[in-house]
Design an enzyme around this catalytic site. Structure first.
Site, PDB file in Angstrom:
ATOM      1  N   GLU A 144     -19.859  23.528  37.233  1.00  0.00           N
ATOM      2  CA  GLU A 144     -20.351  24.511  38.224  1.00  0.00           C
ATOM      3  C   GLU A 144     -19.393  24.776  39.389  1.00  0.00           C
ATOM      4  OE1 GLU A 144     -24.231  22.968  39.278  1.00  0.00           O
ATOM      5  OE2 GLU A 144     -25.025  23.345  37.274  1.00  0.00           O
ATOM      6  N   GLU A 193     -27.194  22.688  27.928  1.00  0.00           N
ATOM      7  CA  GLU A 193     -28.398  22.304  28.691  1.00  0.00           C
ATOM      8  C   GLU A 193     -29.545  23.280  28.422  1.00  0.00           C
ATOM      9  OE1 GLU A 193     -27.613  21.625  32.874  1.00  0.00           O
ATOM     10  OE2 GLU A 193     -25.579  20.899  32.498  1.00  0.00           O
TER      11      GLU A 193
HETATM   12  C1  HAH Z   1     -27.817  21.769  35.931  1.00  0.00           C
HETATM   13  N1  HAH Z   1     -27.645  22.655  37.034  1.00  0.00           N
HETATM   14  C2  HAH Z   1     -26.929  20.528  36.013  1.00  0.00           C
HETATM   15  O1  HAH Z   1     -25.725  20.733  35.291  1.00  0.00           O
HETATM   16  C3  HAH Z   1     -27.604  19.277  35.463  1.00  0.00           C
HETATM   17  O2  HAH Z   1     -26.775  18.171  35.702  1.00  0.00           O
HETATM   18  C4  HAH Z   1     -28.943  19.052  36.122  1.00  0.00           C
HETATM   19  O3  HAH Z   1     -29.554  17.856  35.645  1.00  0.00           O
HETATM   20  C5  HAH Z   1     -29.803  20.228  35.912  1.00  0.00           C
HETATM   21  C6  HAH Z   1     -29.246  21.458  35.810  1.00  0.00           C
HETATM   22  C7  HAH Z   1     -28.257  23.933  36.879  1.00  0.00           C
HETATM   23  C8  HAH Z   1     -28.471  24.737  38.114  1.00  0.00           C
HETATM   24  C9  HAH Z   1     -29.188  25.893  38.001  1.00  0.00           C
HETATM   25  O4  HAH Z   1     -29.661  26.258  36.818  1.00  0.00           O
HETATM   26  C10 HAH Z   1     -29.430  26.693  39.131  1.00  0.00           C
HETATM   27  C11 HAH Z   1     -28.946  26.317  40.355  1.00  0.00           C
HETATM   28  C12 HAH Z   1     -28.253  25.173  40.463  1.00  0.00           C
HETATM   29  C13 HAH Z   1     -28.017  24.381  39.346  1.00  0.00           C
END
Ligand code: HAH
Length: 334
Positions: free
Chosen positions: A137, A244
């Site tokens: 990210e 994911e």
């Molecule tokens: C993810 N971010 C992460 O990669 C993971 O490590 C965590 O457990 C859950 C989601 C996703 C995310 C999003 O969809 C929207 C805003 C911020 C982060």
């Protein structure tokens, strides 16, 4: 549990000619659903226990217990493991960015800490973790800025991504190294991810793949946008993993909290959506080698707390009792 799992086909076996099928687990879901997980998944990701704050909460004090448990479980059951994640702006402890006086540390110190973390973690699991989300990210969501304004970027500079991949490749030359992000199918963000990863390739930085998080919902992103994203990233010659996946029954803007179960309409839409998505993913099984769900079943998902705290969501293929949902049947029958 009154479901006779014997009559239910294995999810991962249904896709054995296409891609690995993974699930994110935590110590609770893994320990309470072992047989179920072994039956349906042939890849595991740790939901939280390989994140920086969990592996190195204090400088030099590594805590590997939960990560070790997951890796040995996977090895005992011949499952693949995806490592998640080494460099991220979230779930990284404050000490990492600070100097002795509590001020901001300098570039050189941060690079040394980054290298030490990456090398310690990756060497421990050499040969056991096949692919790593090296950087998570790092792209800015909106606007013209390419990179997110994180402490990594502020202190090290834009080349923190190059360095992370270089250190990771030194630590385990056999591991597949991924850049992972969400909203990966949004055309604007997609082009930024494309540009950033293309730059890595042109500079000879060792990156092997892009992780598409696939935190999607019933209508967004569109199938066309997902297809375009897959084709665009694949045109770089990189491998793709869906890292994911979940299909929220709520749109991101929908903050309703009144439901105790998905409505019939939501359930029907989710079934159709999963069917369309797996049809599409399967078309690209030459470039997509792994599809991981961000959870095992609807009894626990991070979406129970995001973006609305305490609101239940039902985003996966199995229900709260581990029974296959209609989505499951459509997907395995494809
Ligand atoms: C993810 N971010 C992460 O990669 C993971 O490590 C965590 O457990 C859950 C989601 C996703 C995310 C999003 O969809 C929207 C805003 C911020 C982060």
């Amino acid at each position: 549990m009154d479901v006779n799992q014997g009559e239910i086909p294995s999810l991962y076996r249904a896709f054995k000619n296409d891609f690995l099928i993974g699930a994110a687990v935590n110590p609770v879901t893994l320990n309470s659903q072992k047989e179920f997980i072994i039956k349906h998944f042939n890849s595991l990701t740790s939901e939280n226990n390989m994140k920086f704050e969990n592996l190195q909460p204090e400088e030099g004090n590594f805590t590997f217990d939960h990560a070790d448990d997951l890796v040995s479980f996977a090895r005992n059951h011949e499952m693949n493991v995806r490592g998640h994640t080494l460099v991220w702006h979230n779930q990284t402890p404050d000490w990492f960015f600070e100097n002795k006086n509590g001020g901001i540390t300098d570039r050189q110190t941060l690079l040394e800490r980054m290298k030490s973390h990456i090398v310690t973690v990756m060497e421990r699991y050499k040969g056991q973790i096949n692919s790593w989300d090296v950087v998570n990210e790092a792209i800015a969501d909106n606007g013209t800025q390419l990179l997110r304004d994180s402490k990594w970027k502020q202190i090290i500079g834009d080349d923190f991504i190059d360095k992370a991949f270089e250190f990771a490749h030194i630590a385990d030359p056999g591991a597949e190294l991924f850049y992972n992000d969400y909203n990966e199918s949004d055309p604007e963000k997609r082009e930024k991810i494309y540009k950033m990863t293309k730059g890595l390739i042109e500079r000879g930085v060792p990156i092997h793949g892009i992780g598409l998080q696939a935190h999607w919902n019933l209508s967004n992103p569109s199938l066309d946008h997902i297809r375009e994203a897959i084709e665009r990233y694949a045109s770089l010659g990189l491998r793709l993993h869906i890292t994911e996946m979940d299909i929220s029954v709520f749109s991101f803007e929908d903050k309703r909290t009144d439901l105790k179960a998905p409505t019939a309409e939501m359930a029907a839409e989710q079934t159709q959506r999963y069917k369309n998505l797996f049809k599409l993913l399967r078309e690209y099984s030459d470039v997509i080698s792994s599809v991981t769900f961000w959870g095992v079943a609807d009894n626990y998902t991070w979406l129970d707390d995001f973006p609305v705290r305490g609101r239940k969501n039902w985003p996966l293929l199995f229900d709260r009792d581990l029974k296959p949902k209609q989505s499951f049947w459509e997907v395995v029958d494809l």
